[in-house]
Design an enzyme around this catalytic site. Structure first.
Site, PDB file in Angstrom:
ATOM      1  CG  HIS A 151      -8.939   1.619 -81.221  1.00 38.61           C
ATOM      2  ND1 HIS A 151      -8.302   1.340 -80.031  1.00 38.61           N
ATOM      3  CD2 HIS A 151      -9.508   0.446 -81.616  1.00 38.61           C
ATOM      4  CE1 HIS A 151      -8.465   0.063 -79.729  1.00 38.61           C
ATOM      5  NE2 HIS A 151      -9.201  -0.501 -80.671  1.00 38.61           N
ATOM      6  CE  LYS A 208     -13.063  28.303 -86.116  1.00 34.60           C
ATOM      7  NZ  LYS A 208     -12.016  28.681 -85.201  1.00 34.60           N
ATOM      8  CD  GLU A 267     -16.412  24.266 -79.070  1.00 33.76           C
ATOM      9  OE1 GLU A 267     -15.298  24.548 -78.625  1.00 33.76           O
ATOM     10  OE2 GLU A 267     -17.024  24.959 -79.902  1.00 33.76           O
ATOM     11  CB  SER A 274     -14.284  33.315 -85.243  1.00 36.91           C
ATOM     12  OG  SER A 274     -13.153  34.134 -85.075  1.00 36.91           O
TER      13      SER A 274
END
Ligand code: ARG
Length: 478
Positions: free
Chosen positions: A157, A284, A291, A278
């Site tokens: 979970h 970043k 992804e 970024s």
């Protein structure tokens, strides 16, 4: 291809829009090598059987070989006017060697021709994907070896659950992908039959040697039913289903890498070579590759759905709808192969942070089960033990402590079966080592699974150390 090429039946040229709508050569030119391979096997057999004179067959073969070389060198011009890869090659052949080129298509239809091409292409593509999976497996095995000492929380979970080894987690990925590899090869084996000789749908009156062409093309045997040979694309569904399964696995792995590289987890830092920055936020470092592996999965699932829906409701035998099989098949292979390669690099060069993982173990009460098992081993019914430990977790949590920081006095007050040796049970290393059943996270188990994988790879000619070096495997851990 002008209408005249279809014979006397047509008086009028094909409408321009209709031509553009039905031409497939922009996509199916990718089958050129297979198409030539199939044609050469066919024409050799025709000569062998005396259906085409040997001299014509030799000219055809020479012409085809030359065309194949031009195509491979990017020097061949495909044209929409000739509809598909088959017509482009055949028409060029006839232009060059003269009317004898027209004998190539004796006792053959584009229906058995394209089915043959697709089986040849897909069989190879499956083997290629299997090899790409092997590279990931080698990198996973290599990292499982060197990070063997790193403990981390296992999750259910997405809540910290019990301690495991990082290597154990990496080997779970290897199991998933190993099954995908098996599915690719199963699909390749099942599709390995020759449609050649089925012609349009009902075979041919010529006395072909179907065994010979099947054999020449590396197929196990000729397909047994001429209708089925030209009508079904289940072999593509099977391969793409295996790819979709693999893509879903890759997506789940990508998702874990995304999560782990967040500051919230901090379990992994992807190398600069596989991350981006970024344009506005200088701090970043984004796990874009992971992804995108996750993101591209949708397309592969879509490819599978495209194939299934394309086939649903088609009467036997060949229907032009089936021309639409190529784009999804090519896309699914390309996407998964690319994803595998990128994942191999990501995993090879990632830096794992064993300290962060250990901290997460401590803060997450991942040793609560140890405490309950401790009581259960001393005769306390497990349900009662579970309740007692639950209360201790609540208390520790309220006092901002970890379980091993609770005093023996506190423990004894919760249950008299607790004794000094309980603190040994709360040691994460020992907790993991106690899980020594087959398939568990104990060091000996993980090591033997890793070595089994390395041995299997070696047996198929994949040298784990060589692959690891090629992909720049790091040793991090701690
Ligand atoms: N381009 C066609 C395809 O991929 C080749 C077969 C055409 N057959 C036909 N009867 N029109 O399906």
């Amino acid at each position: 291809m002008t209408k005249k090429a279809w014979g006397g039946r047509f008086g009028e040229e094909l409408n321009d829009k209709a031509l553009a709508f039905s031409a497939s050569v922009d996509v199916d030119q990718r089958l050129a090598a297979e198409d030539v391979e199939g044609s050469i096997a066919h024409v050799r057999m025709l000569a062998e059987r005396g259906i085409v004179p040997l001299e014509d067959a030799l000219n055809i073969e020479r012409g085809l070989t030359h065309i194949a070389e031009e195509i491979a060198a990017g020097e061949f011009e495909f044209t929409d006017a000739r509809e598909d890869v088959h017509m482009n090659i055949e028409a060029t052949l006839t232009e060059r060697i003269g009317a004898a080129g027209g004998k190539l298509h004796t006792a053959r239809s584009r229906n058995d021709q394209v089915a043959t091409d697709m089986r040849l292409f897909t069989r190879r593509a499956c083997e290629h994907t299997a090899a790409s999976i092997d590279a990931v497996l080698a990198v996973l095995a290599s990292r499982a070896r060197t990070e063997i000492h790193v403990l981390m929380p296992g999750y259910t979970h997405l809540q910290r659950a019990q301690p495991v080894r990082l290597s154990h987690h990496l080997l779970a990925w290897a199991e998933m992908l190993g099954r995908d590899r098996g599915r690719m090869l199963d699909a390749a084996a099942r599709m390995n039959e020759s449609p050649l000789g089925a012609a349009a749908l009902a075979g041919t009156t010529f006395d072909l040697d179907r065994e010979a062409t099947a054999h020449a093309l590396g197929f196990r045997r000729p397909m047994r039913n001429s209708l089925d040979a030209v009508a079904d694309r289940d072999f593509l569904v099977e391969a793409v289903a295996a790819l979709a399964n693999c893509a879903v696995h890759l997506s789940r792995i990508g998702e874990e890498l995304v999560l782990w590289s967040s500051q919230e987890f901090g379990f992994v830092e992807m190398s600069d070579a596989f991350t981006t920055g970024s344009s506005i936020m200088p701090q970043k470092k984004n796990p874009d590759m992971a992804e995108l592996i996750r993101g591209k999965t949708g397309r592969v699932v879509g490819d599978l759905v495209s194939l299934l829906v394309m086939l649903k409701g088609l009467p036997l035998a060949y229907n032009r709808d089936m021309q639409e099989d190529k784009r999804p098949v090519f896309d699914a292979f390309d996407t998964v192969d690319d994803s595998l390669e990128v994942l191999t690099g990501c995993v090879a060069t990632a830096r794992f942070d064993g300290d962060r993982m250990r901290a997460a173990l401590r803060e997450g009460f991942a040793d609560a089960t140890e405490l309950a098992d401790y009581l259960a081993a001393r005769g306390v019914p497990f349900r009662e033990a579970h309740h007692v430990v639950g209360a201790l977790v609540a208390r520790a949590s309220a006092e901002k402590k970890v379980l091993s920081e609770l005093s023996l006095e506190v423990l004894k007050a919760a249950h008299e079966a607790f004794d000094q040796d309980v603190y040994e049970a709360l040691d994460f290393e020992r907790a993991v080592e106690r899980r020594a059943l087959v398939g568990g996270p104990a060091r000996a188990q993980v090591t033997s699974q890793t070595e089994r994988l390395v041995g299997e790879l070696m047996a198929r000619g994949v040298d784990t150390a060589e692959v690891a070096e090629r992909f720049g495997v790091k040793v991090t851990g701690r």
